[in-house]
Design a protein around this motif. Structure first.
Motif, PDB file in Angstrom:
ATOM      1  N   LEU A 175       0.812  -1.223   0.000  1.00 14.64           N
ATOM      2  CA  LEU A 175       0.000   0.000   0.000  1.00 14.64           C
ATOM      3  C   LEU A 175       0.843   1.269   0.000  1.00 14.64           C
ATOM      4  CD1 LEU A 175      -2.744  -1.055   2.590  1.00 14.64           C
ATOM      5  CD2 LEU A 175      -2.868  -1.137   0.089  1.00 14.64           C
ATOM      6  N   LEU A 176       1.992   1.238   0.653  1.00 20.58           N
ATOM      7  CA  LEU A 176       2.798   2.450   0.777  1.00 20.58           C
ATOM      8  C   LEU A 176       3.533   2.794  -0.503  1.00 20.58           C
ATOM      9  CD1 LEU A 176       4.156   1.944   4.400  1.00 20.58           C
ATOM     10  CD2 LEU A 176       2.551   3.697   3.634  1.00 20.58           C
ATOM     11  N   VAL A 177       4.239   1.814  -1.064  1.00 17.19           N
ATOM     12  CA  VAL A 177       5.029   2.140  -2.257  1.00 17.19           C
ATOM     13  C   VAL A 177       4.128   2.419  -3.463  1.00 17.19           C
ATOM     14  CG1 VAL A 177       7.055   0.887  -1.462  1.00 17.19           C
ATOM     15  CG2 VAL A 177       5.355  -0.290  -2.875  1.00 17.19           C
ATOM     16  N   LYS A 178       2.865   2.032  -3.387  1.00 10.08           N
ATOM     17  CA  LYS A 178       1.935   2.396  -4.457  1.00 10.08           C
ATOM     18  C   LYS A 178       1.558   3.879  -4.395  1.00 10.08           C
ATOM     19  CE  LYS A 178      -0.194  -2.160  -5.112  1.00 10.08           C
ATOM     20  NZ  LYS A 178      -1.424  -2.979  -4.928  1.00 10.08           N
ATOM     21  N   LYS A 179       1.824   4.495  -3.247  1.00  7.42           N
ATOM     22  CA  LYS A 179       1.488   5.910  -3.083  1.00  7.42           C
ATOM     23  C   LYS A 179       2.530   6.842  -3.711  1.00  7.42           C
ATOM     24  CE  LYS A 179      -2.408   6.199  -0.792  1.00  7.42           C
ATOM     25  NZ  LYS A 179      -3.542   7.036  -1.267  1.00  7.42           N
ATOM     26  N   ALA A 180       3.755   6.359  -3.793  1.00  6.21           N
ATOM     27  CA  ALA A 180       4.808   7.239  -4.337  1.00  6.21           C
ATOM     28  C   ALA A 180       6.023   6.424  -4.718  1.00  6.21           C
ATOM     29  CB  ALA A 180       5.201   8.291  -3.298  1.00  6.21           C
ATOM     30  N   ASP A 181       6.637   6.772  -5.862  1.00  4.03           N
ATOM     31  CA  ASP A 181       7.933   6.202  -6.191  1.00  4.03           C
ATOM     32  C   ASP A 181       9.000   7.170  -5.675  1.00  4.03           C
ATOM     33  OD1 ASP A 181       8.050   8.321  -8.016  1.00  4.03           O
ATOM     34  OD2 ASP A 181       7.536   7.053  -9.727  1.00  4.03           O
ATOM     35  N   MET A 182      10.239   6.838  -5.911  1.00  6.45           N
ATOM     36  CA  MET A 182      11.327   7.640  -5.361  1.00  6.45           C
ATOM     37  C   MET A 182      11.299   9.087  -5.852  1.00  6.45           C
ATOM     38  SD  MET A 182      14.043   7.240  -3.357  1.00  6.45           S
ATOM     39  CE  MET A 182      14.652   5.562  -3.547  1.00  6.45           C
ATOM     40  N   GLU A 183      11.072   9.286  -7.122  1.00  5.60           N
ATOM     41  CA  GLU A 183      11.101  10.644  -7.679  1.00  5.60           C
ATOM     42  C   GLU A 183       9.939  11.481  -7.176  1.00  5.60           C
ATOM     43  OE1 GLU A 183      13.518  12.187  -9.356  1.00  5.60           O
ATOM     44  OE2 GLU A 183      14.607  10.346  -8.904  1.00  5.60           O
ATOM     45  N   SER A 184       8.744  10.914  -7.170  1.00  7.07           N
ATOM     46  CA  SER A 184       7.594  11.685  -6.687  1.00  7.07           C
ATOM     47  C   SER A 184       7.719  11.964  -5.199  1.00  7.07           C
ATOM     48  CB  SER A 184       6.291  10.943  -6.987  1.00  7.07           C
ATOM     49  OG  SER A 184       6.247   9.685  -6.343  1.00  7.07           O
ATOM     50  N   LEU A 185       8.338  11.023  -4.466  1.00  6.67           N
ATOM     51  CA  LEU A 185       8.521  11.229  -3.031  1.00  6.67           C
ATOM     52  C   LEU A 185       9.402  12.445  -2.767  1.00  6.67           C
ATOM     53  CD1 LEU A 185       8.037  10.145  -0.152  1.00  6.67           C
ATOM     54  CD2 LEU A 185      10.085   8.739  -0.441  1.00  6.67           C
ATOM     55  N   LYS A 186      10.426  12.644  -3.578  1.00  9.47           N
ATOM     56  CA  LYS A 186      11.313  13.798  -3.392  1.00  9.47           C
ATOM     57  C   LYS A 186      10.549  15.110  -3.434  1.00  9.47           C
ATOM     58  CE  LYS A 186      15.482  11.723  -5.403  1.00  9.47           C
ATOM     59  NZ  LYS A 186      16.471  11.813  -6.512  1.00  9.47           N
ATOM     60  N   SER A 187       9.584  15.176  -4.331  1.00 10.29           N
ATOM     61  CA  SER A 187       8.820  16.431  -4.478  1.00 10.29           C
ATOM     62  C   SER A 187       7.838  16.638  -3.330  1.00 10.29           C
ATOM     63  CB  SER A 187       8.063  16.420  -5.804  1.00 10.29           C
ATOM     64  OG  SER A 187       7.067  15.417  -5.822  1.00 10.29           O
ATOM     65  N   MET A 188       7.553  15.578  -2.592  1.00 14.10           N
ATOM     66  CA  MET A 188       6.592  15.665  -1.493  1.00 14.10           C
ATOM     67  C   MET A 188       7.244  16.027  -0.161  1.00 14.10           C
ATOM     68  SD  MET A 188       4.419  12.184  -2.196  1.00 14.10           S
ATOM     69  CE  MET A 188       3.590  11.838  -3.766  1.00 14.10           C
ATOM     70  N   LEU A 189       8.534  15.751  -0.015  1.00 17.88           N
ATOM     71  CA  LEU A 189       9.177  15.863   1.288  1.00 17.88           C
ATOM     72  C   LEU A 189       9.247  17.300   1.783  1.00 17.88           C
ATOM     73  CD1 LEU A 189      12.169  13.388   0.860  1.00 17.88           C
ATOM     74  CD2 LEU A 189      10.057  13.019   2.158  1.00 17.88           C
ATOM     75  N   VAL A 242       8.011  -1.372   5.869  1.00 15.48           N
ATOM     76  CA  VAL A 242       6.739  -1.402   6.599  1.00 15.48           C
ATOM     77  C   VAL A 242       5.643  -2.050   5.760  1.00 15.48           C
ATOM     78  CG1 VAL A 242       4.941   0.015   7.692  1.00 15.48           C
ATOM     79  CG2 VAL A 242       7.355   0.536   8.073  1.00 15.48           C
ATOM     80  N   ASP A 243       5.740  -1.921   4.447  1.00 16.65           N
ATOM     81  CA  ASP A 243       4.807  -2.645   3.578  1.00 16.65           C
ATOM     82  C   ASP A 243       4.841  -4.148   3.865  1.00 16.65           C
ATOM     83  OD1 ASP A 243       3.155  -1.074   2.001  1.00 16.65           O
ATOM     84  OD2 ASP A 243       4.653  -0.748   0.446  1.00 16.65           O
ATOM     85  N   LYS A 244       6.001  -4.659   4.235  1.00 12.37           N
ATOM     86  CA  LYS A 244       6.118  -6.096   4.533  1.00 12.37           C
ATOM     87  C   LYS A 244       5.252  -6.461   5.737  1.00 12.37           C
ATOM     88  CE  LYS A 244       9.484  -6.562   1.456  1.00 12.37           C
ATOM     89  NZ  LYS A 244       9.307  -7.270   0.168  1.00 12.37           N
ATOM     90  N   PHE A 245       5.213  -5.588   6.727  1.00 10.10           N
ATOM     91  CA  PHE A 245       4.377  -5.831   7.913  1.00 10.10           C
ATOM     92  C   PHE A 245       2.902  -5.779   7.549  1.00 10.10           C
ATOM     93  CE2 PHE A 245       1.946  -3.924  11.473  1.00 10.10           C
ATOM     94  CZ  PHE A 245       2.060  -4.961  12.383  1.00 10.10           C
ATOM     95  N   ILE A 246       2.516  -4.776   6.767  1.00 11.38           N
ATOM     96  CA  ILE A 246       1.109  -4.653   6.369  1.00 11.38           C
ATOM     97  C   ILE A 246       0.720  -5.812   5.455  1.00 11.38           C
ATOM     98  CG2 ILE A 246      -0.587  -3.170   5.230  1.00 11.38           C
ATOM     99  CD1 ILE A 246       1.188  -0.778   6.047  1.00 11.38           C
TER     100      ILE A 246
END
Length: 640
Positions: free
Chosen positions: A27-41, A268-272
């Motif tokens: 669920l988490l990595v579907k929300k953002a890849d590495m590049e999009s995450l940079k723009s969100m931080l 954390v995706d592994k736990f979910i």
């Protein structure tokens, strides 16, 4: 039409049981890849929602009536003698299994650091800075921040810390987060004394936490090398939560921060993924705060640093995981305590409220208010600084909630295989299927607990104080872990066995008739010679009916049916066991022609057990008079 609906429900439940497979939800990595995450931080700690150190008005408003208490608590440590964790303290875990000898001085130092940190934030006059520096240096001089019980993760597999490698465990993660907050709030103040202090602290956090996390895949809790059938438990969100705090408070390079944050998302995706969609916590309510609760903390941090853009609070599984804590609360401080959980608890009402607010669960928010009304909380900071700060932010909102605990008449976890059923006469039944390699496992497939007017009558003892044996090959030499001391049969003289292959099958739950049944035959090894053993529970109108229908290959020994209980027990009248516990009375009826009763008194010399049950509990054994290959046993427990 109504009957067809129930038939459909039962069919669906049959189809979903015994699904222990790891599901790639991601669920988490579907929300953002590495590049999009940079723009969100949100960079440079601008995500932090708490006052700056020098914002005296901000801290006065945030702390309110807790300010004086925090300062007073910190004053107790102004002359604290920092304790050395000796080499022999670590070695004691290997020698005797005792972990407290190492953990006691370690925890005392950490407690002092937290108290001094909070006192300085409350007062803001620099009075606690020198002693806080002493605490920082004390920690920096340690070879390892990991607990002795966890140092077998070293390549040496030994307990004495190895200076050539750093282990990230629950202890080191907790301390890393505390020291990261210390660095964030006081690095400028430390620099006024000597820049070497902050420089040293930053290096230690980098060497002990940030670099190992980014460069190592071998820590089992990361689950990057998870094998089919492997376990992911509370360590995963707990450790990732602490690592994420440390990264967010220290790292100001966007590329490096994005890599670190994304790596925690993958982990954390592994736990979910491991957690079933029904949200059941196989570790029990005592671990909910460390499992789902730490996951919530992690998700809140992740949401904070991405301005809410990476958030999965609207996912049904996240809400289900939260509401598990409400559903598992029986009442008057008693909870359903499968696995290593204690029978007493309820949870941190402030945490439950925040989680409930995040997932929009009225049930959780009102349950939190209910707990607060039962036992009002008083703010106190501990090793989890983030939770302390979050409590300060939200604690006054709790009073606006209606303090009630309302749950359905039944709660069925078809994947985790827990079932809770209530009736209008005040009985609460908790039972389970599952498999004998769950996290914090007890060999307990098919067991049950029964409560009358919130009071446990047929009980699960729980677990004693943790030692080396608890999490070793010797685990099932401990009586609390054995099926012999759960509410289960011993078949042909043989108890249940440990292992993933020992599991429940053919589980059925009928909400219309309030009946739960499970074939527990596969929970026993071949030596039990059991082909089928269907145990069913039916709860109605103040009565619980338990049926055991069995088919054995051979009948070599008389079967034994065990019930764990406490209070005043009497077996003088054949066919009846009377139980009187704290004002609640019940009678267990059995066929006197088929069984001979016996009572074993279990003296509780472990405080973790005696604090719950008192000095002793009892195992009532109904010993079959005859060895038969096929048959049916029936037992009735009635409220008196």
């Amino acid at each position: 039409m109504k009957n067809k609906k129930h038939i459909l429900i039962i069919l669906l439940l049959f189809l979903t049981v015994n699904t222990f497979a790891y599901t790639e939800k991601n669920l988490l990595v579907k929300k953002a890849d590495m590049e999009s995450l940079k723009s969100m931080l949100i960079m440079n700690q601008k995500w932090v929602p708490y006052p700056k150190y020098n914002d005296r008005k901000g801290w006065d408003n945030l702390l309110g009536d807790s300010k004086a208490d925090l300062i007073k608590d910190g004053e107790k440590y102004l002359n604290y003698e920092w304790q050395v964790v000796k080499a022999t303290d670590y070695l004691e875990f290997e020698r005797s299994g005792n972990r407290n000898i190492m953990e006691s001085p370690y925890n005392n130092n950490n407690k002092a650091t937290v108290a001094l940190l909070m006192a300085e934030l409350a007062e803001g006059k620099g009075r606690f800075i020198d002693q806080l520096i002493n605490g920082v240096y004390q920690s920096c001089e340690m070879t390892s921040w990991a607990l002795s019980a966890h140092l077998t993760a070293q390549h040496s597999k030994r307990i004495l810390p190895d200076y050539t490698e750093q282990i990230i465990d629950l202890g080191s993660g907790n301390l890393s987060a505390v020291l990261a907050w210390t660095y964030y709030y006081f690095n400028n103040e430390f620099d006024k004394v000597d820049p070497a202090i902050s420089k040293r602290l930053y290096r230690e956090l980098k060497d002990r936490t940030l670099d190992p996390y980014m460069n190592e895949d071998r820590f089992w809790w990361m689950a990057f090398n998870l094998k089919p059938g492997g376990m992911v438990n509370n360590w995963n969100p707990w450790c990732n939560f602490n690592v994420l705090q440390t990264c967010m408070l220290l790292e100001n390079d966007k590329d490096k921060l994005a890599k670190a944050v994304y790596r925690t998302m993958q982990s954390v995706d592994k736990f979910i993924n491991y957690t079933h969609s029904d949200g059941g916590c196989e570790e029990g309510p005592s671990y909910w705060g460390h499992a789902a609760g730490k996951m919530y903390d992690y998700l809140q941090l992740l949401s904070n640093i991405t301005d809410g853009q990476v958030s999965i609070f609207n996912e049904p599984i996240i809400r289900n995981m939260g509401e598990y804590i409400s559903r598992s609360y029986v009442g008057d401080g008693w909870v359903v305590n499968f696995a290593d959980a204690s029978a007493k608890g309820g949870g941190d009402q402030q945490l439950i409220y925040r989680y409930g607010k995040a997932v929009n669960s009225t049930e959780m928010m009102q349950f939190a208010a209910y707990l607060e009304k039962q036992k009002p909380s008083k703010f106190k900071a501990d090793i989890d600084i983030f939770r302390a700060f979050q409590t300060l932010l939200y604690r006054h909102e709790l009073s606006s909630q209606k303090p009630v605990h309302i749950t359905p008449d039944y709660t069925w976890y078809p994947e985790t295989e827990f079932c809770y059923i209530k009736d209008k006469a005040g009985l609460f039944l908790a039972t389970k299927g599952g498999y004998n390699n769950e996290s914090h496992n007890h060999n307990d497939i098919g067991t049950f607990s029964l409560y009358i007017n919130n009071m446990p009558v047929i009980i699960d003892a729980g677990v004693g104080t943790y030692t080396r044996q608890t999490f070793s090959s010797e685990r099932y030499s401990i009586w609390t872990m054995q099926s012999n001391y759960h509410n289960l049969p011993i078949i042909n003289g043989v108890p249940q066995a440990f292992g993933s292959q020992y599991k429940a099958k053919n589980i059925a739950f009928n909400p219309k008739s309030s009946t739960f049944s499970v074939d527990i035959s596969k929970a026993y090894p071949e030596t039990a010679q059991v082909k089928q053993w269907i145990r069913s529970y039916k709860l109605k109108n103040g009565t619980l009916v338990i049926d055991d229908i069995f088919d054995l290959s051979e009948a070599t020994q008389n079967n034994q049916i065990n019930f764990l209980t406490w209070g005043d027990i009497n077996i003088d009248i054949l066919g009846e066991v009377t139980i009187s516990t704290n004002g609640q009375k019940a009678v267990l009826e059995y066929d006197k022609n088929n069984f001979t009763p016996a009572i074993e008194t279990i003296t509780l010399d472990d405080s973790r057990l005696s604090n719950v049950w008192g000095e002793k509990i009892y195992r009532v054994s109904l010993n079959a008079k005859n060895a038969v290959k096929k048959g049916k046993y029936s037992f009735v427990i009635k409220k008196k």
